[in-house]
Design a protein around this motif. Sequence first.
Motif, PDB file in Angstrom:
ATOM      1  N   ALA A  11     -17.096  -2.475  32.828  1.00 53.74           N
ATOM      2  CA  ALA A  11     -16.995  -3.488  31.537  1.00 53.74           C
ATOM      3  C   ALA A  11     -17.571  -2.543  30.063  1.00 53.74           C
ATOM      4  O   ALA A  11     -18.521  -1.814  29.878  1.00 53.74           O
ATOM      5  CB  ALA A  11     -17.644  -4.462  31.646  1.00 53.74           C
ATOM      6  N   VAL A  12     -16.555  -2.763  29.302  1.00 56.45           N
ATOM      7  CA  VAL A  12     -16.817  -1.990  27.836  1.00 56.45           C
ATOM      8  C   VAL A  12     -16.759  -2.869  27.510  1.00 56.45           C
ATOM      9  O   VAL A  12     -15.984  -4.609  26.490  1.00 56.45           O
ATOM     10  CB  VAL A  12     -15.557  -1.625  27.335  1.00 56.45           C
ATOM     11  N   VAL A  13     -18.156  -3.435  26.218  1.00 58.12           N
ATOM     12  CA  VAL A  13     -18.378  -4.284  26.273  1.00 58.12           C
ATOM     13  C   VAL A  13     -18.947  -4.120  24.188  1.00 58.12           C
ATOM     14  O   VAL A  13     -19.846  -3.505  23.466  1.00 58.12           O
ATOM     15  CB  VAL A  13     -19.503  -4.950  26.137  1.00 58.12           C
ATOM     16  N   THR A  14     -17.640  -4.448  23.277  1.00 61.77           N
ATOM     17  CA  THR A  14     -18.631  -3.688  21.538  1.00 61.77           C
ATOM     18  C   THR A  14     -19.453  -5.087  21.167  1.00 61.77           C
ATOM     19  O   THR A  14     -19.388  -5.850  21.389  1.00 61.77           O
ATOM     20  CB  THR A  14     -16.951  -4.165  21.207  1.00 61.77           C
ATOM     21  N   GLY A  15     -20.009  -4.860  20.021  1.00 62.69           N
ATOM     22  CA  GLY A  15     -21.013  -6.177  19.414  1.00 62.69           C
ATOM     23  C   GLY A  15     -21.952  -5.960  21.007  1.00 62.69           C
ATOM     24  O   GLY A  15     -22.460  -7.046  20.394  1.00 62.69           O
ATOM     25  N   ALA A  16     -21.910  -4.504  21.354  1.00 64.19           N
ATOM     26  CA  ALA A  16     -23.165  -5.206  22.129  1.00 64.19           C
ATOM     27  C   ALA A  16     -25.039  -5.231  22.598  1.00 64.19           C
ATOM     28  O   ALA A  16     -25.765  -5.076  23.769  1.00 64.19           O
ATOM     29  CB  ALA A  16     -22.968  -4.245  23.663  1.00 64.19           C
ATOM     30  N   GLY A  81     -14.810   6.496  34.449  1.00 64.41           N
ATOM     31  CA  GLY A  81     -13.625   6.165  35.162  1.00 64.41           C
ATOM     32  C   GLY A  81     -12.560   5.512  34.911  1.00 64.41           C
ATOM     33  O   GLY A  81     -11.263   5.417  35.383  1.00 64.41           O
ATOM     34  N   GLY A  82     -12.988   5.496  33.649  1.00 65.06           N
ATOM     35  CA  GLY A  82     -12.341   4.384  33.250  1.00 65.06           C
ATOM     36  C   GLY A  82     -12.727   2.788  33.059  1.00 65.06           C
ATOM     37  O   GLY A  82     -13.609   2.359  33.551  1.00 65.06           O
ATOM     38  N   ALA A  83     -12.287   1.758  32.400  1.00 56.79           N
ATOM     39  CA  ALA A  83     -12.647   0.746  32.318  1.00 56.79           C
ATOM     40  C   ALA A  83     -11.279  -0.451  32.884  1.00 56.79           C
ATOM     41  O   ALA A  83     -10.280  -0.113  32.223  1.00 56.79           O
ATOM     42  CB  ALA A  83     -12.382   0.366  30.322  1.00 56.79           C
ATOM     43  N   ASP A  84     -12.551  -1.775  33.673  1.00 59.20           N
ATOM     44  CA  ASP A  84     -11.449  -2.100  33.946  1.00 59.20           C
ATOM     45  C   ASP A  84     -11.769  -3.819  33.049  1.00 59.20           C
ATOM     46  O   ASP A  84     -10.481  -4.358  33.612  1.00 59.20           O
ATOM     47  CB  ASP A  84     -12.148  -3.182  35.621  1.00 59.20           C
ATOM     48  N   VAL A  85     -12.904  -3.517  32.189  1.00 57.59           N
ATOM     49  CA  VAL A  85     -12.809  -5.264  31.192  1.00 57.59           C
ATOM     50  C   VAL A  85     -12.995  -4.364  30.445  1.00 57.59           C
ATOM     51  O   VAL A  85     -14.004  -3.759  29.558  1.00 57.59           O
ATOM     52  CB  VAL A  85     -13.651  -6.553  31.715  1.00 57.59           C
ATOM     53  N   LEU A  86     -12.206  -5.247  29.026  1.00 53.73           N
ATOM     54  CA  LEU A  86     -12.268  -4.861  27.712  1.00 53.73           C
ATOM     55  C   LEU A  86     -12.866  -6.284  26.999  1.00 53.73           C
ATOM     56  O   LEU A  86     -12.342  -7.430  26.943  1.00 53.73           O
ATOM     57  CB  LEU A  86     -11.860  -3.746  26.973  1.00 53.73           C
ATOM     58  N   GLY A 116     -10.931  -4.667  14.062  1.00 56.99           N
ATOM     59  CA  GLY A 116     -11.330  -3.934  15.177  1.00 56.99           C
ATOM     60  C   GLY A 116     -11.101  -4.543  16.663  1.00 56.99           C
ATOM     61  O   GLY A 116     -10.819  -3.210  17.301  1.00 56.99           O
ATOM     62  N   ALA A 117     -11.108  -5.718  16.829  1.00 55.17           N
ATOM     63  CA  ALA A 117     -10.731  -6.305  17.973  1.00 55.17           C
ATOM     64  C   ALA A 117      -8.982  -5.903  18.161  1.00 55.17           C
ATOM     65  O   ALA A 117      -8.865  -4.824  19.794  1.00 55.17           O
ATOM     66  CB  ALA A 117     -10.315  -7.547  18.173  1.00 55.17           C
ATOM     67  N   ILE A 118      -8.165  -5.538  17.824  1.00 51.39           N
ATOM     68  CA  ILE A 118      -6.888  -4.578  17.662  1.00 51.39           C
ATOM     69  C   ILE A 118      -7.105  -3.407  17.750  1.00 51.39           C
ATOM     70  O   ILE A 118      -7.063  -3.154  18.943  1.00 51.39           O
ATOM     71  CB  ILE A 118      -6.346  -5.258  16.920  1.00 51.39           C
ATOM     72  N   THR A 119      -7.929  -3.041  17.331  1.00 50.90           N
ATOM     73  CA  THR A 119      -7.690  -1.514  17.292  1.00 50.90           C
ATOM     74  C   THR A 119      -8.203  -0.837  19.356  1.00 50.90           C
ATOM     75  O   THR A 119      -8.305   0.018  19.873  1.00 50.90           O
ATOM     76  CB  THR A 119      -8.483  -0.891  16.207  1.00 50.90           C
ATOM     77  N   ALA A 120      -9.439  -1.334  19.202  1.00 50.46           N
ATOM     78  CA  ALA A 120     -10.270  -1.405  20.193  1.00 50.46           C
ATOM     79  C   ALA A 120      -9.695  -1.423  21.530  1.00 50.46           C
ATOM     80  O   ALA A 120      -9.368  -0.816  22.530  1.00 50.46           O
ATOM     81  CB  ALA A 120     -11.518  -2.209  20.448  1.00 50.46           C
ATOM     82  N   THR A 121      -8.518  -2.595  21.639  1.00 49.39           N
ATOM     83  CA  THR A 121      -7.878  -2.889  22.621  1.00 49.39           C
ATOM     84  C   THR A 121      -6.671  -1.927  22.564  1.00 49.39           C
ATOM     85  O   THR A 121      -6.220  -1.375  23.719  1.00 49.39           O
ATOM     86  CB  THR A 121      -6.751  -4.359  22.716  1.00 49.39           C
ATOM     87  N   GLU A 122      -5.789  -0.879  21.535  1.00 48.54           N
ATOM     88  CA  GLU A 122      -4.780  -0.015  21.458  1.00 48.54           C
ATOM     89  C   GLU A 122      -5.682   0.719  22.242  1.00 48.54           C
ATOM     90  O   GLU A 122      -4.960   0.960  23.060  1.00 48.54           O
ATOM     91  CB  GLU A 122      -4.095  -0.214  20.220  1.00 48.54           C
ATOM     92  N   VAL A 123      -6.228   1.071  21.595  1.00 46.47           N
ATOM     93  CA  VAL A 123      -6.958   2.880  22.336  1.00 46.47           C
ATOM     94  C   VAL A 123      -7.849   1.964  23.736  1.00 46.47           C
ATOM     95  O   VAL A 123      -7.143   3.455  24.943  1.00 46.47           O
ATOM     96  CB  VAL A 123      -8.892   2.704  21.553  1.00 46.47           C
ATOM     97  N   PHE A 124      -8.162   1.437  24.725  1.00 47.69           N
ATOM     98  CA  PHE A 124      -8.691   0.562  25.855  1.00 47.69           C
ATOM     99  C   PHE A 124      -7.014   0.632  26.916  1.00 47.69           C
ATOM    100  O   PHE A 124      -7.250   1.220  28.073  1.00 47.69           O
ATOM    101  CB  PHE A 124      -9.662   0.069  25.897  1.00 47.69           C
ATOM    102  N   LEU A 125      -6.165   0.548  26.303  1.00 49.79           N
ATOM    103  CA  LEU A 125      -4.902  -0.110  26.377  1.00 49.79           C
ATOM    104  C   LEU A 125      -4.569  -0.198  27.955  1.00 49.79           C
ATOM    105  O   LEU A 125      -4.362  -0.262  29.335  1.00 49.79           O
ATOM    106  CB  LEU A 125      -3.695  -0.636  26.120  1.00 49.79           C
TER     107      LEU A 125
END
Length: 245
Positions: A11-16, A81-86, A116-125
């Motif tokens: 899981a990747v958590v922003t604002g953690a 190995g990559g993110a399952d959850v953002l 910020g949310a849009i960009t993080a999602t685009e990057v990790f999609l």
Amino acid sequence: MSTPPIPGRVAVVTGASSGIGAATARALAAVGYTVALLARRIDRIEALARELGNGSIAIRADVTDRDQLVAAARRVQDELGGADVLMNNAGVMLLGPFSSKRRDDYRTMVEANLLGAITATEVFLDQLTSGSGGDLINISSVAGRTARATNGVYAATKWGINGWSESLRQELLPDVRVTLIEPGVVDTELPSHITDEATREAVQKGYDVATVTPEDVAEVIAFVLARPRHLAINEVLLRPADQLG
């Protein structure tokens, strides 16, 4: 509300570094997730990563800086190995009367809360769609449903998150489940960031009366993520039991 162990997922958590982000990181680590903690305050997330263990890592990243997010995604891929959850949690709540004096606050909220949310999602999609099924958790607010005096731009960012999340839900199913979390008053440091003194004092009085805890919200998120893949919980609105609006 019990959550079964889910080992081996990332899981990747922003604002953690505090509040709902830190609480959710702890809740997910407790059920077996490896957590990539993203925030600007590296000292806080480094300490949290040590606390969580299980391979969790801390990455200094400002969600308004795409280059930092790209570098963070590369580390998550290479090391975990990559993110399952953002979980898009990073954001600020800079309330106050609408005025040119606060134009910097407005830009900050739009860039952090929405872009910020849009960009993080685009990057990790690509990571979310490359495994056995990804999850995107977007933290919105009751303010994404009801605007009030002095919260107009903040509400605009949250209404934006709500509409964007629904579009993504339709676009990404069934590969990625999209869940919108809309908390009411939560006991976090958000009010302390408000630059307008009178508004900050008024908001803090409300927070002193009616709040849920970050752990309450984290428990709900852990429950959502633990549902079997055939079930998507797309929207959760939660408030303190005595919060009127």
